[in-house]
Design an enzyme around this catalytic site. Structure first.
Site, PDB file in Angstrom:
ATOM      1  N   ASP A 474      73.919  22.589  23.008  1.00  0.00           N
ATOM      2  CA  ASP A 474      72.753  22.939  23.784  1.00  0.00           C
ATOM      3  C   ASP A 474      71.746  23.597  22.857  1.00  0.00           C
ATOM      4  O   ASP A 474      72.142  24.100  21.821  1.00  0.00           O
ATOM      5  CB  ASP A 474      73.192  24.017  24.768  1.00  0.00           C
ATOM      6  N   ASP A 795      76.077  25.980  28.958  1.00  0.00           N
ATOM      7  CA  ASP A 795      76.091  27.254  29.670  1.00  0.00           C
ATOM      8  C   ASP A 795      75.790  27.086  31.151  1.00  0.00           C
ATOM      9  O   ASP A 795      76.180  27.885  31.956  1.00  0.00           O
ATOM     10  CB  ASP A 795      75.095  28.241  29.038  1.00  0.00           C
ATOM     11  N   ASP A 799      76.262  21.572  33.084  1.00  0.00           N
ATOM     12  CA  ASP A 799      76.991  21.106  31.901  1.00  0.00           C
ATOM     13  C   ASP A 799      78.462  20.842  32.204  1.00  0.00           C
ATOM     14  O   ASP A 799      79.189  20.340  31.354  1.00  0.00           O
ATOM     15  CB  ASP A 799      76.915  22.152  30.779  1.00  0.00           C
TER      16      ASP A 799
END
Length: 1181
Positions: A474, A795, A799
């Site tokens: 990410d 997070d 996801d």
């Protein structure tokens, strides 16, 4: 955003949770029973019940002496009273196994049982004295050279074997016990970190979940995992994933007037709200199911013993659950597939296998184990058959004796001796130190990784990480600091490159900005004063919103008065942020009854919905597509190219007559007026570029997958070093990616993905489904000769699917939502990318430690088996006695596994390429070492066996009669053998053919102390072991010769290292993982089944090793709490393991499967992908 880490459960009750049974109905206007029966209802029924019993939610709140605005007071006596009346918020953990239970388990070992029986028979027979001297005629060597003392000492061997068995059992049990203790500690640490936001005395505070009580007012938000049951008091667009309890994958919309019931163990997928806690711990819905299933008591053991519970038992369990739990238990159907929705054939086949697919290493080890086990069994059987035949032919054919009844005990004694030799060969053939090495190595690494900010939730993730070839990371919070600040803005047709002075902005526009940001940011996001003098203000809540609120403070305005004027309850309608909308909107009612909608979101998306913009004089003017394109070119792209995230803030007015249809979102959030566009900076973490360089050096490709604009993403990727100018790489947006990987029918094709992923470095504006598709595509790809092992960081709640699909999922400990933590394997407690590099280092170290141990272990095994086998066949007696073998095998295995498995990792580990999936466990170099050292040891031992008595000028130990005293000859063989192993243990520290085997040896005190300790014990055994160890004391000269031969191992090691591996064409690698490339999915499933079948079969009857392998699994199931589910109430975690067992067992009788609506539903070009309905709570099943 520490508050995202929810729910702690204390591991050990401070006092029994039994207080829950007594009812203090006098103190509160409602009893525990009433609340329990209320929580069993859903929807309209629940509303009816609330109305009938309490009037409304408000009065239920009053009966529980709580307030909807201020929550409970912080009065300890009141809280204690509530715990007494309604129970505590935890479920008592499953009792740890006692030491005696562990001892009993270790005794279940087949090989040990065989040895015990043999030893007892041998003991019994040694006390039998044949009458008179008739035994003279019983054949060779029966009475031979025995004097009285020797005959009496006959019992010693049996006793010694029993004693060494006891030693082994105690060591095993102690290891299991300390491991369990370690994991309970780890467990409680995970749980203590879980906190939840509640309102006490009007303030929102974070408390450990175990401290939540009935009557608490809890703040629920996107990504939370509910730690207790409750009734919704106020909600904004709240959607819950209840698949954990009901098996329904669709999200359930919750609202105060339609369905206000919130259940523990369910995930908040969208929106926010406040709930009144009505049931905690064992009285909550998931707590009830858990208690029905026997609170986890003994479930695992029963299941292991029976293979599967009798169906009747399951039925009664099911019925009980149905009766007491209405809808919940009835709908519990196993949701097997986590694959974008389609239930795979393979999953069906495996539906009765409860554990997660084997990790790469476990698969390889299992296969190797089956091979070694079979070989050992064959060898030991042949040994026994040869010995028995030889004895029978020698005695009854060659010497022509007849079987006399009085000789029976003596013959039986011979047969028992042969049997013991056979079992000894088997004991040595089976590397039972291996499971121990694996577990020690993993447990040691996990403990050390805690210090490196890696909280490992699934043990095997630690080792898989060492093989990782790709990391999909990410951007926000992982590569960047996640401390957002507005640095540029575009207001009233003016582009400000720094924060403008308030006087430069039109007062009306400024007022609009203040309201739009204050009201249309979650009220949980706020800026707090810094902890330390001179520090930066603390950002609490969503970081992007905190950046915007900080912008108001920079403009010398404050958001608090606006929020006091319009509290959360007065917000008319909220469209919360989610990954599909990429925006958030809030509707408020103005004093004159009209409505105003404030909206904020990704600028290129929101600007498309704007039809006007506030101009230089603060008045709205038309905003045409042409103006928009110019703005993108002149304002948004320059901001994005500097790595800024651009957010557009807009509003729209509605009249009150007629009231708009608020549910028709597409009609509401359109025709907006743009107020401002701001550029938010999120600086790259200073240590990230170096960490990414290390990854690239180590042969790991880092890819960035982000929801941000492509220019921002590219700018950040360049700063991090993910892309270097001049490289051949791809950066693309989610839409383009989807277009390229789908065929005309809109189906995803692996070949198309294979054309893209090798060069792809940045995927921007990606949806959660894109991330999942990419990860799945890389994992399934076979274009490169090395199959990819993929790690993913995430997070957000969105996801979850990708984290689950990845080989290793990393969740953020600080910014991560519960759902992400739940789906992950490792939690980064500092949210830092450089911690991932440490995980890679530890993972590679685990893999190497196990290879080192294998190299050492297999050399011992090969030599010992050949010596015992040939010795037995040529001399009718094994040169290494049973007790000596047990010492060599078990003690040296156990200690060696400790010594080699605790080698600390070095930076050098990051300089080589990853091994990948199909790399064999035993490389050519290792095979060369094993065979090379094996040859050296065998030459020495056979020389000593056949000409040793001449060299040392001592009596020969060959062909000694039964119960003869220990000979110096065989003692020298035993001693030389052990010393060679000791020095070879030093050689085994290096597996890549390095020359310096002493490199870093003093950095590992455990290794040094074990080698010296083993040497000390060996001296004691040889000099004072006497009859039990079949040892005769040796003199100094003999000791020096033994040592000289031992040290020869180190010199021989150098000779082996000189031989280039490439010249040895005849060598074969061993311990390949199941070769995925050549197999279809079905064959693969069969192969796994075959391995599992082999394990089961051998567990039944033949080999210690399988129990050992099983022990790894059981040891990890000691941890099943830790292993199966995730980072929230240990209660829910323990509960889910039991739920999944119930499912797996039911599944055997009725393989029901729920086909989820496919998450990868084809997306028509131009449309954004549908919201991903994939259930994220599948970590339960």
């Amino acid at each position: 955003m520490g508050e995202m880490a929810n729910s702690a459960v204390e591991f050990y009750p401070k006092r029994g949770g039994g207080g829950a049974e007594t009812n203090h109905a006098g103190d509160f206007g409602v009893t525990l029973e009433e609340l329990r029966s209320l929580m069993e209802l859903r929807g309209p029924e629940a509303l009816q019940k609330i109305q009938d019993s309490f009037g409304d939610v408000e009065s239920l709140c009053q009966r529980l002496k709580s307030s909807t605005s201020d929550g409970l007071s912080d009065n300890p006596t009141d809280l204690e009273k509530r715990r007494q009346a309604f129970g505590q918020n935890f479920i008592p953990p499953k009792k740890a196994k006692t030491f005696l239970q562990l001892v009993w388990e270790a005794l279940q070992d087949v090989t040990l049982i065989i040895l015990e029986i043999a030893a007892i028979i041998s003991l019994g027979l040694s006390f039998y004295q044949p009458p008179g001297h008739e035994s003279e005629g019983c054949g060779s060597g029966s009475g031979g050279g025995e004097d009285e003392g020797e005959a009496e000492a006959g019992w010693i061997e049996g006793a010694a074997i029993l004693l060494s068995v006891i030693c082994v059992v105690l060591v095993t049990a102690f290891n299991d016990w300390s491991k369990e203790k370690q994991f309970r500690g780890l467990q409680s640490r995970i749980e203590l970190e879980q906190r939840f936001a509640v309102v006490r005395n009007g303030n929102v505070i974070q408390i450990p979940v175990a401290e939540m009580v009935v009557g608490d007012m809890a703040q629920v938000k996107y990504g939370d995992l509910l730690p207790a049951d409750g009734v919704l008091i106020q909600g904004n667009d709240l959607k819950i994933d209840e698949s954990a309890l009901t098996g329904e994958s669709d999200h359930v919309r919750k609202s105060v007037d339609k369905d206000p019931m919130l259940l523990s163990g369910t995930h908040v997928m969208e929106g926010s709200g406040r709930m009144l806690v009505t049931a905690v711990g064992v009285n909550s819905q998931s707590g009830i199911i858990f208690t029905l299933l026997g609170a986890g008591e003994g479930e695992e053991e029963k299941k292991e013993k029976k293979g599967k519970q009798p169906e009747a038992a399951v039925e009664t369990n099911q019925n009980k659950a149905k009766k007491q739990d209405g809808a919940v238990a009835m709908e519990m159907q196993p949701l097997k597939s986590a694959e974008g929705g389609e239930v795979e054939e393979r999953e069906k086949k495996k539906s009765n296998v409860p554990k997660k697919e084997k990790s790469v290493l476990q698969g390889k080890l299992t296969k190797l184990a089956v091979q070694i086990g079979k070989a050992g069994l064959v060898m030991s059987a042949i040994t026994v058959i040869i010995l028995v035949l030889y004895f029978v032919i020698e005695t009854f054919v060659v010497e022509g004796r007849s079987w006399l009844p009085e000789c029976t005990p003596i013959y039986v004694q011979y047969f028992v001796k042969f049997f013991i030799i056979g079992v000894t060969v088997l004991v040595v053939a089976v590397p039972e130190g291996l499971p121990l090495a694996v577990t020690i190595s993993l447990a040691y690494s996990v403990k050390k990784m805690m210090k490196d900010n890696n909280l490992v939730r699934h043990l095997d993730a630690c080792e898989t990480m060492g093989n990782a070839t790709a990391i999909c990371s990410d951007k926000t919070g992982t590569l960047t600091t996640n401390r957002m600040t507005v640095v540029q803005s575009y207001i009233n047709d003016q582009h400000f490159r720094e924060i403008p002075d308030p006087s430069q902005i039109n007062p009306n526009t400024l007022e609009m900005i203040v309201n739009a940001i204050s009201i249309n940011c979650a009220y949980t996001s706020k800026i707090m004063p810094p902890d330390m003098e001179g520090g930066l203000p603390k950002q609490v809540g969503n970081k992007t919103e905190c950046g915007l609120l900080g912008f108001l403070l920079d403009l010398k305005r404050d958001y608090a008065p606006v929020r006091e004027q319009i509290p959360e309850e007065k917000l008319y309608k909220v469209y919360t942020f989610n990954s599909v909308r990429k925006s958030m909107s809030t509707v408020v009612q103005m004093p004159d009854g009209s409505f105003r909608l404030y909206s904020k979101g990704a600028s290129e998306i929101l600007l498309k919905k704007c039809s006007s913009i506030l101009g230089a004089n603060g008045e709205a003017r038309n905003f045409k597509p042409r103006d928009r394109d110019e703005m993108v070119k002149k304002v948004i792209e320059p901001m994005a190219c500097e790595g800024l995230r651009t957010i557009c803030i807009a509003y729209r007015e509605f009249s009150c007559d007629p009231e708009p249809d608020w549910d028709n979102e597409a009609e509401i959030v359109t025709d907006l007026t743009c107020i401002s566009v701001v550029g938010i900076e999120d600086p790259v973490r200073p240590e990230v570029p170096e960490a990414i360089r290390q990854c690239q050096r180590a042969g790991i490709t880092v890819r960035m997958v982000t929801g941000d604009n492509i220019n921002t993403a590219r700018a950040i990727a360049t700063k991090c070093g993910i892309i270097q100018p001049g490289d051949d790489f791809l950066c693309m947006e989610g839409k383009e990616f989807n277009r390229r990987i789908r065929n005309e029918k809109g189906e995803i094709e692996q070949e198309r993905i294979d054309k893209i992923w090798p060069k792809l470095r940045v995927l921007a504006r990606s949806s959660p489904t894109d991330k999942h598709t990419l990860v799945k595509g890389i994992i399934d790809s076979t274009v490169l000769e090395q199959r990819q092992v993929v790690a993913v960081t995430g997070d957000g709640t969105n996801d979850g699917p990708a984290l689950k699909k990845a080989d290793v999922g990393f969740a953020m400990g600080i910014a991560g939502t519960d759902v992400a933590k739940e789906a992950s394997d490792i939690i980064l407690t500092d949210d830092n990318f450089s911690s991932i590099v440490k995980a890679v280092m530890w993972g590679r170290n685990v893999y190497d430690s196990i290879s080192k141990f294998l190299q050492f272990q297999l050399t011992v095994n090969v030599v010992a088996v050949i010596v015992a086998f040939t010795g037995a066949c040529i001399t009718q007696d094994s040169p290494l006695k049973a007790v000596q073998m047990l010492w060599v095998n078990l003690i040296m295995d156990t200690f060696a596994s400790l010594a080699l498995a605790t080698e600390p990792p070095t930076e050098a580990l990051l300089l080589r390429k990853p091994y990948g999936r199909n790399n064999p466990l035993i490389s050519l170099t290792m095979m060369k070492n094993i065979l090379g050292h094996g040859v050296y040891q065998l030459v020495i031992i056979f020389t000593l066996l056949f000409v040793g008595e001449k060299i040392f000028n001592i009596d020969s130990g060959r062909n000694a009669p039964l119960h003869s005293p220990p000979s110096e000859h065989y003692t020298i063989i035993f001693n030389t053998f052990v010393l060679m192993q000791l020095f070879n243990e030093i050689n085994a520290r290096k597996i890549h053919g390095e020359r310096n085997v002493f490199d870093g040896i003093f950095g590992n005190p455990i290794f040094c102390s074990i080698v010296l300790g083993t040497f000390g014990v060996q001296i004691v055994i040889v000099q004072f072991g006497g009859k039990p160890f079949s040892c005769a004391p040796l003199n100094v000269e003999q000791w020096l010769w033994c040592l000289f031969v031992g040290v020869g191992e180190l010199l021989w090691g150098q000779v082996i290292a000189t031989v280039p591996t490439s010249h040895l064409k005849c060598l074969k690698e061993a311990g390949h993982g199941p070769g995925m490339d050549e197999m279809t999915e079905d064959e693969l499933a069969e192969d796994e089944e075959e391995i599992d079948h082999a394990e089961r079969e051998l567990r039944r009857g033949q080999i210690l090793w399988f129990r050992g392998l099983n022990r790894i699994q059981t040891q990890m199931e000691v941890v099943s709490t830790f292993k199966r589910s995730g980072s929230f109430q240990g209660a829910v975690r323990r509960r889910s393991s039991v739920l999944s067992q119930l499912h797996d067992v039911t599944n055997i009788s009725t393989p029901t499967h729920v086909v989820l609506s496919t998450a990868n539903a084809s997306v028509a070009p131009g449309n954004s992908p549908a919201p991903n309905p994939m259930p994220l709570a599948q970590s339960y099943f």
